[in-house]
Scaffold this active site. Sequence first.
Site, PDB file in Angstrom:
ATOM      1  N   ASP A 187       0.878  -1.167   0.000  1.00 31.55           N
ATOM      2  CA  ASP A 187       0.000   0.000   0.000  1.00 31.55           C
ATOM      3  C   ASP A 187       0.912   1.212   0.000  1.00 31.55           C
ATOM      4  O   ASP A 187       1.509   1.547   1.022  1.00 31.55           O
ATOM      5  CB  ASP A 187      -0.910  -0.025   1.235  1.00 31.55           C
ATOM      6  CG  ASP A 187      -1.702   1.279   1.405  1.00 31.55           C
ATOM      7  OD1 ASP A 187      -1.613   2.155   0.521  1.00 31.55           O
ATOM      8  OD2 ASP A 187      -2.409   1.408   2.426  1.00 31.55           O
ATOM      9  N   LYS A 200       2.851  11.669  -3.356  1.00 31.53           N
ATOM     10  CA  LYS A 200       1.943  10.844  -4.158  1.00 31.53           C
ATOM     11  C   LYS A 200       0.982  11.730  -4.953  1.00 31.53           C
ATOM     12  O   LYS A 200       0.526  11.363  -6.023  1.00 31.53           O
ATOM     13  CB  LYS A 200       1.161   9.901  -3.249  1.00 31.53           C
ATOM     14  CG  LYS A 200       0.206   8.979  -3.981  1.00 31.53           C
ATOM     15  CD  LYS A 200      -0.364   7.938  -3.052  1.00 31.53           C
ATOM     16  CE  LYS A 200      -1.424   7.089  -3.718  1.00 31.53           C
ATOM     17  NZ  LYS A 200      -1.950   6.079  -2.770  1.00 31.53           N
ATOM     18  N   GLU A 213      -7.294   0.541  -4.608  1.00 30.24           N
ATOM     19  CA  GLU A 213      -7.283   0.509  -3.134  1.00 30.24           C
ATOM     20  C   GLU A 213      -8.600   0.029  -2.521  1.00 30.24           C
ATOM     21  O   GLU A 213      -8.585  -0.849  -1.648  1.00 30.24           O
ATOM     22  CB  GLU A 213      -6.872   1.884  -2.591  1.00 30.24           C
ATOM     23  CG  GLU A 213      -5.387   2.143  -2.816  1.00 30.24           C
ATOM     24  CD  GLU A 213      -4.948   3.565  -2.518  1.00 30.24           C
ATOM     25  OE1 GLU A 213      -5.780   4.368  -2.058  1.00 30.24           O
ATOM     26  OE2 GLU A 213      -3.767   3.869  -2.754  1.00 30.24           O
ATOM     27  N   ASP A 233     -13.107   5.415   1.561  1.00 30.43           N
ATOM     28  CA  ASP A 233     -11.686   5.456   1.928  1.00 30.43           C
ATOM     29  C   ASP A 233     -11.174   6.885   1.956  1.00 30.43           C
ATOM     30  O   ASP A 233     -10.973   7.506   0.915  1.00 30.43           O
ATOM     31  CB  ASP A 233     -10.876   4.614   0.934  1.00 30.43           C
ATOM     32  CG  ASP A 233      -9.373   4.638   1.252  1.00 30.43           C
ATOM     33  OD1 ASP A 233      -8.965   5.266   2.254  1.00 30.43           O
ATOM     34  OD2 ASP A 233      -8.606   4.027   0.489  1.00 30.43           O
TER      35      ASP A 233
HETATM   36 MG    MG Z   1      -4.485   4.904   1.720  1.00 34.05          MG
END
Ligand code: MG
Length: 563
Positions: free
Chosen positions: A7, A69, A146, A168
């Site tokens: 992850d 990111k 994800e 999420d």
């Molecule tokens: Mg995450």
Amino acid sequence: MTIVGIDLGTTNSLISIWGDEGPELIPNALGKTLTPSVVGVNDEGEILIGEAAKERLITHADQTIADFKRTMGSDRVVELGSYKFRPEELSAFVLRALKADAEQHLGQPVTDAIISVPAYFNDIQRKATIDAGKLAGLTVESLINEPTAAALAYGLNEVEDSQFLIFDLGGGTFDVSILDKYDNVMEVRATAGDNYLGGNDFRDAIAEMLISNHELDRANISHRAMNRLHRLAETIKEQLSSNGEARYAATIDEVEIEGSLNRDEFEELTSPLRRRLRIPMERAINDAILTPEKIENVILVGGASRMPMIRRMVGRLFHKLPLSHLNPDELIALGAAVQTGLKSRNAALEDVVMTDVCPYTLGTSAVVDDNFQNLVIVPIIERNSVVPISQSQSFYTIRNKQTQIHLDIYQGENMRPADNILLGDLNIDVPPAPAGDEGIDVRFTYDINGALEVEVTSLSTKKQVRKIFKNQANLSEEDLQQRFKALSDIKLHPRDQAENAALLARAERIYAESLRHQRDYVRTLILDFEQFISDPKNRDVASIRDAFSEALEELEGSLFDSE
Ligand code: MG
Ligand code: ADP
């Protein structure tokens, strides 16, 4: 061969494997499962990754970087000491650290990985993630969305056959997916998200409040003071997840600030952010052709979903209590491990089938009106189609004696080509004929790794042109090779000293944050510890380190008091 699951988060990264008992998280050099996605460089030109780098965001603001990111898939280069790095390279450092942790833990080399990406990552961002893997010496077996990973972690044992929604909220991104589970099949029905919305925005709202309430000079605030403010805001935010009120006292750019924030004020402050959270949820529900009542379970993922207001909001919207008994920041890595188990056809998982969807519409541009005036997007694969998918459509010449047809390939939801992402183009020759007589068949084939293959066939000559699309914003194979070499030459701070480095970095941050007698005390602690570890005759580093760590723990406790 062992495949690891990774992850690669905006805030934290984790690495996992499919073990004898199921998915397992692998601890880092500090014994923790979460490695902060922060990279820095020290005075020796060594790269620091994780906890130590995170601490140095304040003391060495210009030699440290977080949140990269968010720039994946762009050309944004950052200067770090004497180096210059692209986002892929920064991510590669995090991957290298995780890889080393796994190799240490497993006692064997690790070369293959499945990496999770936000469902809403476009092809450029997906390709950048795969490149980051290559730069870290990893073969990326595949990517996994994800929320899909989160569903795999939960879905196998914990969720009954149902339609469920994954919510999420990480540090920098927000993802929503709706899945359907029946028998051993898990089908993604729709995904949506916001790549620029996450826990950091809630933190920033507090930082903004601090700036205006304490009349800090916004225009001239230093980089270091800003990182300091962010850290303070982060602490306040996390405290408000467990307490009704958080009090703070700090010195920012010579200004002493002191005060408190309660939960109601925080929720008031962030109501615009909560409104933004509703947009992707509504879109996913619409795309799945559902209504909120039809959602039987809601699963909360991501550290930021720990904020009580998020649970409450989700509960209100769906009229049910969300599931959150698995650790929200570990779920995705656990699911990635399940996926590695599926990949290697593990017996325990033999019957599980997982399907996913493509997050964006893929199409080409063409004129569709009678007078050939307006170039618009013609969708060929629509968003939320189940992947892998292959779909085709025919197009015809618009001019007499036209000998070539040019195709631009786009990704996105907008009607006008310029408002979408151009993935590239291709040309095909056709025999000269009256307009509309010659045609082509355009076939798009797409899989979850974000590789789009376009195959164009002339209807009359059967001649074919085929191309796999990558974006200009990404590195070429040659560039990759070169950068891989250059990166391999850069030394990482030794893994076996990671604990000491993290502790020292933390102590230096506390030094920077404190004043007067507390400073003297922290300085003594630092210098004593440095002296102790510099003498090879001293063997029992662990117990001295524990004492050092405890002393720091006590100090930090007194910086923030809360009730
Ligand atoms: Mg995450
Ligand atoms: P990512 O997927 O971006 O790496 P994570 O899932 O690890 O992120 O979540 C990180 C975010 O969660 C950060 O914004 C962090 O502040 C937030 N967070 C973690 N714990 C808490 C908490 N107890 N209360 C509020 N926010 C939290």
